[in-house]
Design a protein around this motif. Structure first.
Motif, PDB file in Angstrom:
ATOM      1  N   ARG A   1      -6.790 -17.452  23.961  1.00 43.57           N
ATOM      2  CA  ARG A   1      -5.225 -17.706  24.030  1.00 43.57           C
ATOM      3  C   ARG A   1      -4.560 -16.652  23.062  1.00 43.57           C
ATOM      4  N   ASP A   2      -5.300 -16.530  22.155  1.00 40.07           N
ATOM      5  CA  ASP A   2      -4.549 -15.496  20.958  1.00 40.07           C
ATOM      6  C   ASP A   2      -4.764 -14.153  21.396  1.00 40.07           C
ATOM      7  N   ALA A   3      -5.678 -13.757  22.163  1.00 37.19           N
ATOM      8  CA  ALA A   3      -5.700 -12.379  22.881  1.00 37.19           C
ATOM      9  C   ALA A   3      -4.618 -12.182  23.944  1.00 37.19           C
ATOM     10  N   ALA A   4      -4.327 -13.179  24.709  1.00 34.59           N
ATOM     11  CA  ALA A   4      -3.136 -13.361  25.578  1.00 34.59           C
ATOM     12  C   ALA A   4      -1.813 -13.049  24.846  1.00 34.59           C
ATOM     13  N   ALA A   5      -1.736 -13.837  23.843  1.00 38.69           N
ATOM     14  CA  ALA A   5      -0.336 -13.752  22.991  1.00 38.69           C
ATOM     15  C   ALA A   5      -0.206 -12.611  22.251  1.00 38.69           C
ATOM     16  N   LEU A   6      -1.251 -11.792  21.760  1.00 38.45           N
ATOM     17  CA  LEU A   6      -1.114 -10.528  21.215  1.00 38.45           C
ATOM     18  C   LEU A   6      -0.653  -9.374  22.184  1.00 38.45           C
ATOM     19  N   ASP A   7      -1.401  -9.740  23.251  1.00 36.83           N
ATOM     20  CA  ASP A   7      -1.074  -8.705  24.563  1.00 36.83           C
ATOM     21  C   ASP A   7       0.338  -8.863  25.005  1.00 36.83           C
ATOM     22  N   ARG A   8       0.987 -10.021  25.273  1.00 35.91           N
ATOM     23  CA  ARG A   8       2.321 -10.474  25.489  1.00 35.91           C
ATOM     24  C   ARG A   8       3.364  -9.577  24.708  1.00 35.91           C
ATOM     25  N   ALA A   9       2.994  -9.682  23.082  1.00 36.89           N
ATOM     26  CA  ALA A   9       3.666  -9.098  22.363  1.00 36.89           C
ATOM     27  C   ALA A   9       3.627  -7.657  22.203  1.00 36.89           C
ATOM     28  N   GLY A  10       2.830  -7.258  23.011  1.00 34.88           N
ATOM     29  CA  GLY A  10       2.548  -5.695  22.426  1.00 34.88           C
ATOM     30  C   GLY A  10       2.243  -5.281  21.182  1.00 34.88           C
ATOM     31  N   ALA A  11       1.386  -6.043  20.392  1.00 28.73           N
ATOM     32  CA  ALA A  11       1.208  -5.835  19.141  1.00 28.73           C
ATOM     33  C   ALA A  11       0.415  -4.412  18.873  1.00 28.73           C
ATOM     34  N   GLY A  12       0.655  -3.823  18.051  1.00 23.95           N
ATOM     35  CA  GLY A  12      -0.332  -2.579  17.358  1.00 23.95           C
ATOM     36  C   GLY A  12       0.210  -1.356  17.783  1.00 23.95           C
ATOM     37  N   ASP A  13      -0.215  -0.360  17.451  1.00 22.43           N
ATOM     38  CA  ASP A  13       0.413   1.362  17.835  1.00 22.43           C
ATOM     39  C   ASP A  13      -0.720   1.685  18.798  1.00 22.43           C
ATOM     40  N   LEU A  14      -1.885   1.192  19.069  1.00 24.56           N
ATOM     41  CA  LEU A  14      -2.831   1.496  19.879  1.00 24.56           C
ATOM     42  C   LEU A  14      -3.406   0.281  20.543  1.00 24.56           C
ATOM     43  N   ARG A  15      -3.768   0.247  21.636  1.00 18.87           N
ATOM     44  CA  ARG A  15      -4.520  -1.071  22.461  1.00 18.87           C
ATOM     45  C   ARG A  15      -5.689  -0.412  23.045  1.00 18.87           C
ATOM     46  N   ILE A  16      -6.729  -0.940  22.620  1.00 16.32           N
ATOM     47  CA  ILE A  16      -8.180  -0.601  23.224  1.00 16.32           C
ATOM     48  C   ILE A  16      -9.008  -1.785  23.757  1.00 16.32           C
ATOM     49  N   ASP A  17      -9.373  -1.515  25.046  1.00  8.49           N
ATOM     50  CA  ASP A  17      -9.975  -2.473  25.594  1.00  8.49           C
ATOM     51  C   ASP A  17     -11.549  -2.426  25.321  1.00  8.49           C
ATOM     52  N   THR A  18     -12.289  -3.509  25.067  1.00  6.96           N
ATOM     53  CA  THR A  18     -13.508  -3.297  24.494  1.00  6.96           C
ATOM     54  C   THR A  18     -14.597  -3.953  25.550  1.00  6.96           C
ATOM     55  N   ASP A  19     -14.089  -4.737  26.564  1.00  7.33           N
ATOM     56  CA  ASP A  19     -14.926  -5.425  27.466  1.00  7.33           C
ATOM     57  C   ASP A  19     -16.090  -4.534  27.796  1.00  7.33           C
ATOM     58  N   GLY A  20     -17.357  -4.800  28.013  1.00  6.67           N
ATOM     59  CA  GLY A  20     -18.463  -3.995  28.375  1.00  6.67           C
ATOM     60  C   GLY A  20     -18.673  -2.734  27.657  1.00  6.67           C
ATOM     61  N   ARG A  21     -18.420  -2.709  26.535  1.00  7.43           N
ATOM     62  CA  ARG A  21     -18.276  -1.427  25.729  1.00  7.43           C
ATOM     63  C   ARG A  21     -19.127  -1.635  24.241  1.00  7.43           C
TER      64      ARG A  21
ATOM     65  N   LEU B   1       0.877  -1.036  -0.078  1.00  9.09           N
ATOM     66  CA  LEU B   1       0.111  -0.083  -0.033  1.00  9.09           C
ATOM     67  C   LEU B   1       0.808   1.163   0.283  1.00  9.09           C
ATOM     68  N   PRO B   2       1.755   1.312  -1.086  1.00  8.45           N
ATOM     69  CA  PRO B   2       2.387   2.603  -1.156  1.00  8.45           C
ATOM     70  C   PRO B   2       1.713   3.941  -1.067  1.00  8.45           C
ATOM     71  N   GLY B   3       2.205   4.748  -0.404  1.00 11.54           N
ATOM     72  CA  GLY B   3       1.636   6.090  -0.164  1.00 11.54           C
ATOM     73  C   GLY B   3       0.656   6.398   0.748  1.00 11.54           C
ATOM     74  N   THR B   4       0.782   5.463   1.742  1.00 10.02           N
ATOM     75  CA  THR B   4      -0.277   5.318   2.928  1.00 10.02           C
ATOM     76  C   THR B   4       0.627   5.532   4.136  1.00 10.02           C
ATOM     77  N   ALA B   5      -0.132   5.837   5.169  1.00 10.23           N
ATOM     78  CA  ALA B   5       0.483   5.912   6.502  1.00 10.23           C
ATOM     79  C   ALA B   5      -0.240   5.038   7.406  1.00 10.23           C
ATOM     80  N   MET B   6      -0.017   4.069   7.677  1.00  4.20           N
ATOM     81  CA  MET B   6      -0.769   2.888   8.693  1.00  4.20           C
ATOM     82  C   MET B   6      -0.677   3.145  10.129  1.00  4.20           C
ATOM     83  N   THR B   7      -1.903   3.007  10.485  1.00  6.96           N
ATOM     84  CA  THR B   7      -1.849   2.962  12.248  1.00  6.96           C
ATOM     85  C   THR B   7      -2.603   1.577  12.405  1.00  6.96           C
ATOM     86  N   VAL B   8      -2.076   0.754  13.384  1.00  8.87           N
ATOM     87  CA  VAL B   8      -2.663  -0.271  13.876  1.00  8.87           C
ATOM     88  C   VAL B   8      -3.303  -0.297  15.173  1.00  8.87           C
ATOM     89  N   CYS B   9      -4.628  -0.752  15.390  1.00  8.76           N
ATOM     90  CA  CYS B   9      -5.256  -0.522  16.552  1.00  8.76           C
ATOM     91  C   CYS B   9      -5.525  -1.950  16.976  1.00  8.76           C
TER      92      CYS B   9
END
Length: 383
Positions: free
Chosen positions: A340-360, A286-294
Motif C-alpha cells: 500500500r505504501d509503495a502504491a501511494a508513493l507511486d501515485r504521489a510521484g515521490a522522489g527525483d528518481l524512480r528505480i524499479d527493483t523487481d527481480g534485480r 544539512l546546509p551546504g549539500t545538494a540532495m537527490t532523492v532516489c
C-alpha cells in the motif's frame, strides 16, 4: 549541558559476540518498564570510508558526542552503546567528550568454537569469522577494565539480565525525563565550499533501501572517494515514545558534520518511505549539500518475498529490525502495508528518481542509480 550524570552502558567485545543483540534487549527491557532509554550502535555512526584504521574509533567517539545533547534534549534517562573497543585509552578518549556520562563498561566474551558457530548461523559475511576469533583472543590477552560476562550457551535475554545484575541493577536511579528541545546547531560548512552531494534512498518497507544504499556507498569508497553512509532509523532509537523525525534529523546533521570534517565528500542515506515534504525537512538541517532523492519501487509479490526473507533472519542483522522473527501472519500484514505504501508513493510521484527493483540484485540497482545521478556525483572521482 546538564550537570546530572546520564548513565551509559557500553557493551564491547569481538565481532559476532552479540553486542548489538544484547544491547537492544537491554534497551527493550528498560523502555518496556517506562525508562526513557536510547540505544546507539557504534558501527552505524562510523561509516566513513576510506580512512586510516586508527581513525575509526575517533569518528565513532565524535559522532556519539555530537548526538549526546540531542538525546538529552529528547529526555533520555540512560543510553546503551554497542561498540567495539580495543584499549582503555580508546574508552577514555571517548568519554572525555562526554563529561556528564556515568560509564559502565561491560565486555561480552564467548569461546572461539561458539563464536564461529554464531557467525555461520547468521549466514552473513562468514569470511569475517577468522578475524573475529583473532580479535577475541587479543581482548582476552588485554587488560580492558570493567565487567566481563561470558555468554557461552546463553540466550540474548539471559545475557541482558546478567549484565544488568552484575552492573548493580543498571541503570539504577535514573534522572527524570525532562525533554528540553534545545540543542546546539551543527557548524555551517565553509562559505566557499562546493555543495556536498547527498543521495537519499526512499521507498516502502523491504524495498531494499539499506541494501542498495550500502552497495552504492561501497562502490564509491572502493573507488577511492571518501564517502559516508547513514541509515536514519539507526539514529532515533529512543523509547518509550513514538518515533521522532526531529531526533533523527538532528542526529543526521550532527553525524554528517563530523564526517564532513573527516573529509567525506558525499553522503548516502537510507531513509524511510516518507513524502518529499518529510525528506525536505531533513535537507533543511544539512546546509551546504545538494540532495537527490532516489525512490526505490517494487511490486507486491517482490515486497512479500523480501519481507518473508527478512522475517526469517536473512541478511545483516540490523538492531531493531521489526520484521525479524515475526510469525507468518504478521509478516503477511507487513507485506500488505508495504505494498500500500509503495502504491501511494507511486501515485504521489515521490522522489527525483524512480528505480524499479523487481527481480534485480542490489548490485544491479546500484549500477543503474549511479548511471542516472547528476553530474556532481561523476565529478567526485575526477576531482
Amino acid at each position: 549541558m546538564s550537570s546530572v550524570p546520564l548513565p551509559l552502558l557500553w557493551l564491547c567485545g569481538p565481532s559476532g559476540v552479540g553486542k548489538s543483540s544484547v544491547g537492544w534487549e537491554v534497551f527493550t527491557q528498560l523502555s518496556r518498564d517506562g525508562v526513557r532509554t536510547a540505544f546507539v550502535d557504534g558501527d552505524q555512526i562510523s561509516l566513513c570510508h576510506p580512512v586510516p584504521e586508527a581513525s575509526g574509533q575517533r569518528i565513532r567517539a565524535r559522532s556519539l558526542a555530537a548526538m549526546w545533547p540531542h538525546l538529552r534534549a529528547e529526555g533520555a534517562q540512560c543510553v546503551v552503546l554497542s561498540s567495539w573497543v580495543n584499549t582503555f585509552e580508546e574508552v577514555r578518549a571517548c568519554t572525555a567528550l562526554l563529561p556528564d556520562a556515568a560509564l559502565t563498561l561491560c565486555r561480552l566474551r564467548v569461546d572461539p568454537a561458539e563464536l564461529e558457530e554464531r557467525f555461520l548461523k547468521r549466514g552473513w559475511r562468514p569470511d569475517l569469522v577468522a578475524g573475529a576469533i583473532a580479535e577475541a583472543a587479543d581482548l582476552d590477552r588485554g587488560d580492558l577494565p570493567g565487567l566481563r560476562v561470558d555468554t557461552d550457551g546463553l540466550g540474548v535475554a539471559e545475557v541482558a539480565r546478567i549484565v544488568r545484575e552484575r552492573a548493580g541493577g543498571w541503570p539504577g536511579a535514573v534522572p527524570a525525563a525532562t525533554p528540553s528541545g534545545s540543542v546546539p546547531r551543527p557548524p555551517d560548512p565553509p562559505v566557499d565550499a562546493a555543495p556536498a552531494p547527498v543521495l537519499w534512498f526512499s521507498g516502502a518497507t523491504a524495498v531494499g533501501k539499506s541494501a542498495v544504499g550500502y552497495e552504492v556507498f561501497t562502490q564509491i569508497f572502493r573507488a577511492g572517494v571518501r564517502a559516508a553512509y547513514v541509515d536514519v532509523k539507526q539514529l532515533g532509537a529512543l523509547r518509550p515514545g513514538t518515533g521522532s523525525h526531529r531526533l533523527q534529523a538532528r542526529n543526521l546533521a550532527a553525524v554528517w558534520a563530523g564526517y564532513r570534517a573527516e573529509g567525506a565528500r558525499c553522503l548516502i542515506v537510507s531513509g524511510e518511505g516518507d513524502s518529499d515534504d518529510t525528506v525536505r525537512g531533513y535537507a533543511e538541517l544539512l546546509p551546504g549539500t545538494a540532495m537527490t532523492v532516489c525512490r526505490l519501487h517494487a511490486g507486491p509479490a517482490t515486497l512479500a518475498e523480501r519481507v518473508a526473507r527478512r522475517g526469517a533472519g536473512e541478511g545483516p542483522a540490523l538492531p531493531g529490525d521489526q520484521l525479524r522473527g515475526l510469525d507468518s501472519a504478521a509478516l503477511r500484514r507487513a507485506a500488505e502495508r508495504a505494498a500500500r505504501d509503495a502504491a501511494a508513493l507511486d501515485r504521489a510521484g515521490a522522489g527525483d528518481l524512480r528505480i524499479d527493483t523487481d527481480g534485480r540484485s542490489a548490485q544491479e540497482v546500484a549500477a543503474q542509480v549511479r548511471a542516472l545521478l547528476p553530474g556532481t556525483w561523476a565529478d567526485l572521482s575526477r576531482s
